[in-house]
Design an enzyme around this catalytic site. Sequence first.
Site, PDB file in Angstrom:
ATOM      1  N   SER A  32       0.822  -1.218   0.000  1.00 34.23           N
ATOM      2  CA  SER A  32       0.000   0.000   0.000  1.00 34.23           C
ATOM      3  C   SER A  32       0.857   1.270   0.000  1.00 34.23           C
ATOM      4  O   SER A  32       0.465   2.283  -0.593  1.00 34.23           O
ATOM      5  CB  SER A  32      -0.942  -0.009   1.202  1.00 34.23           C
ATOM      6  OG  SER A  32      -0.203  -0.073   2.407  1.00 34.23           O
ATOM      7  N   THR A  33       2.026   1.255   0.644  1.00 36.64           N
ATOM      8  CA  THR A  33       2.874   2.453   0.675  1.00 36.64           C
ATOM      9  C   THR A  33       3.566   2.646  -0.674  1.00 36.64           C
ATOM     10  O   THR A  33       3.577   3.756  -1.218  1.00 36.64           O
ATOM     11  CB  THR A  33       3.930   2.349   1.795  1.00 36.64           C
ATOM     12  OG1 THR A  33       3.311   1.803   2.960  1.00 36.64           O
ATOM     13  CG2 THR A  33       4.516   3.710   2.119  1.00 36.64           C
ATOM     14  N   ASP A  86      10.439   0.821  -1.699  1.00 35.36           N
ATOM     15  CA  ASP A  86       9.537  -0.253  -1.302  1.00 35.36           C
ATOM     16  C   ASP A  86       9.074  -0.033   0.136  1.00 35.36           C
ATOM     17  O   ASP A  86       9.744   0.672   0.907  1.00 35.36           O
ATOM     18  CB  ASP A  86      10.263  -1.617  -1.407  1.00 35.36           C
ATOM     19  CG  ASP A  86       9.325  -2.725  -1.845  1.00 35.36           C
ATOM     20  OD1 ASP A  86       8.130  -2.671  -1.496  1.00 35.36           O
ATOM     21  OD2 ASP A  86       9.793  -3.643  -2.531  1.00 35.36           O
ATOM     22  N   ALA A  88       7.805  -1.819   3.944  1.00 38.07           N
ATOM     23  CA  ALA A  88       8.368  -2.860   4.813  1.00 38.07           C
ATOM     24  C   ALA A  88       7.383  -3.162   5.924  1.00 38.07           C
ATOM     25  O   ALA A  88       6.500  -2.349   6.222  1.00 38.07           O
ATOM     26  CB  ALA A  88       9.703  -2.400   5.401  1.00 38.07           C
ATOM     27  N   ASP A  89       7.556  -4.324   6.532  1.00 35.62           N
ATOM     28  CA  ASP A  89       6.698  -4.707   7.660  1.00 35.62           C
ATOM     29  C   ASP A  89       7.369  -4.441   8.996  1.00 35.62           C
ATOM     30  O   ASP A  89       6.700  -4.187   9.990  1.00 35.62           O
ATOM     31  CB  ASP A  89       6.313  -6.187   7.533  1.00 35.62           C
ATOM     32  CG  ASP A  89       5.602  -6.432   6.214  1.00 35.62           C
ATOM     33  OD1 ASP A  89       4.644  -5.700   5.925  1.00 35.62           O
ATOM     34  OD2 ASP A  89       6.040  -7.311   5.451  1.00 35.62           O
ATOM     35  N   LYS A  99      10.153  -7.981   5.064  1.00 29.56           N
ATOM     36  CA  LYS A  99       9.177  -7.643   4.033  1.00 29.56           C
ATOM     37  C   LYS A  99       8.402  -8.900   3.647  1.00 29.56           C
ATOM     38  O   LYS A  99       8.776  -9.998   3.996  1.00 29.56           O
ATOM     39  CB  LYS A  99       9.888  -7.100   2.791  1.00 29.56           C
ATOM     40  CG  LYS A  99      10.517  -5.737   3.019  1.00 29.56           C
ATOM     41  CD  LYS A  99      11.152  -5.164   1.762  1.00 29.56           C
ATOM     42  CE  LYS A  99      10.302  -5.238   0.539  1.00 29.56           C
ATOM     43  NZ  LYS A  99       8.953  -4.683   0.657  1.00 29.56           N
ATOM     44  N   GLY A 100       7.305  -8.690   2.899  1.00 28.26           N
ATOM     45  CA  GLY A 100       6.641  -9.846   2.309  1.00 28.26           C
ATOM     46  C   GLY A 100       5.201 -10.078   2.688  1.00 28.26           C
ATOM     47  O   GLY A 100       4.652 -11.128   2.384  1.00 28.26           O
ATOM     48  N   GLU A 108      11.093  -8.472  -4.860  1.00 29.20           N
ATOM     49  CA  GLU A 108      11.510  -7.211  -4.222  1.00 29.20           C
ATOM     50  C   GLU A 108      13.004  -7.250  -3.906  1.00 29.20           C
ATOM     51  O   GLU A 108      13.718  -6.257  -4.100  1.00 29.20           O
ATOM     52  CB  GLU A 108      10.696  -6.977  -2.950  1.00 29.20           C
ATOM     53  CG  GLU A 108       9.232  -6.685  -3.229  1.00 29.20           C
ATOM     54  CD  GLU A 108       8.361  -6.629  -1.987  1.00 29.20           C
ATOM     55  OE1 GLU A 108       7.372  -5.892  -2.004  1.00 29.20           O
ATOM     56  OE2 GLU A 108       8.652  -7.328  -1.005  1.00 29.20           O
ATOM     57  N   LYS A 126       6.161   0.699  12.011  1.00 24.58           N
ATOM     58  CA  LYS A 126       7.008  -0.383  11.487  1.00 24.58           C
ATOM     59  C   LYS A 126       8.401  -0.420  12.140  1.00 24.58           C
ATOM     60  O   LYS A 126       9.174  -1.337  11.881  1.00 24.58           O
ATOM     61  CB  LYS A 126       7.180  -0.222   9.973  1.00 24.58           C
ATOM     62  CG  LYS A 126       5.897  -0.042   9.171  1.00 24.58           C
ATOM     63  CD  LYS A 126       5.150  -1.318   9.004  1.00 24.58           C
ATOM     64  CE  LYS A 126       3.920  -1.230   8.131  1.00 24.58           C
ATOM     65  NZ  LYS A 126       4.144  -1.073   6.727  1.00 24.58           N
TER      66      LYS A 126
HETATM   67  C1  5RP Z   1       5.047  -6.777  -0.028  1.00 25.67           C
HETATM   68  C2  5RP Z   1       5.837  -6.018   0.954  1.00 25.67           C
HETATM   69  C3  5RP Z   1       5.317  -4.690   1.393  1.00 25.67           C
HETATM   70  O1  5RP Z   1       6.169  -3.699   0.923  1.00 25.67           O
HETATM   71  C4  5RP Z   1       5.228  -4.648   2.889  1.00 25.67           C
HETATM   72  O2  5RP Z   1       4.417  -5.718   3.307  1.00 25.67           O
HETATM   73  C5  5RP Z   1       4.641  -3.319   3.377  1.00 25.67           C
HETATM   74  O3  5RP Z   1       3.341  -3.162   2.911  1.00 25.67           O
HETATM   75  P1  5RP Z   1       2.474  -1.880   3.230  1.00 25.67           P
HETATM   76  O4  5RP Z   1       3.170  -0.715   2.637  1.00 25.67           O
HETATM   77  O5  5RP Z   1       1.138  -2.173   2.587  1.00 25.67           O
HETATM   78  O6  5RP Z   1       2.357  -1.773   4.729  1.00 25.67           O
HETATM   79  O7  5RP Z   1       6.890  -6.421   1.397  1.00 25.67           O
HETATM   80  O8  5RP Z   1       5.596  -8.037  -0.278  1.00 25.67           O
END
Ligand code: 5RP
Length: 232
Positions: A32-33, A86, A88-89, A99-100, A108, A126
């Site tokens: 989403s980011t 990108d 990240a979690d 990530k993932g 990625e 995060k």
């Molecule tokens: C996808 C990822 C995303 O970048 C990660 O999960 C962060 O997502 P979001 O920006 O929606 O919080 O690694 O595989």
Amino acid sequence: MPDLQKAAKQAVGEQVASMVSSGMKLGLGTGSTAALAIEALGNRIRNEGLEVCGVPTSFASERLALKWGIPLTTLDQTPVLDLAFDGADEVNSDFIVIKGRGAAQTREKIVAAQAKRFVILIDESKLVDRLGTRMPLPIEIVPMAATPVMNVLKALGGDPEIRMGMKKDGPVVSDQGLWIIDAMFDEITDPEHVNRVLLNTPGVLDHGLFIGMVTDVLVGLNDGTVRTMMAR
Ligand code: 5RP
């Protein structure tokens, strides 16, 4: 998504888009980011005639790039990227990232590894003190290796389960046609060891720990500002 969190994600998306200049080759993240960054980049292309191209990290980011008018390229055509961004979690104080959540970590990581600059876009939630406690670690596997890989993860202290689809019966199938195992840990205290063991396990394609890859972290704060942290 709460409004403040959306505003924080929007702010970092716009900030990374402002770091791009004409001629740059980009890596386009997933989630989403990253989606908000792709949209902000598309706005700059439309409004300012910015000339860039990007390698998408998933079918999802490829479709978003098409929607927002970002020219696409591949690593065969463009093996060196100026900047990849990108989401990240989790991010810890050593700039190790998990990530993932979107099951896109393998592509990625491939794209990030080709980028001179790898910019992570997050909101404050995060940032973690203890890695692996907020979100599970995703591991992409060949389906027949599910049980052996889960046994390896248990030996590493994880609590693994196969990721299941939400609007589909059965396991989530990745963009590579493989499965994802999510492993929750009390804490990943030795990420280098986990990385080594997993990459040496037959049937594992890759996993969501990104070690020593990040150059910048943009943190969207709840007051709408962005804090920049430089890893190297
Ligand atoms: C996808 C990822 C995303 O970048 C990660 O999960 C962060 O997502 P979001 O920006 O929606 O919080 O690694 O595989």
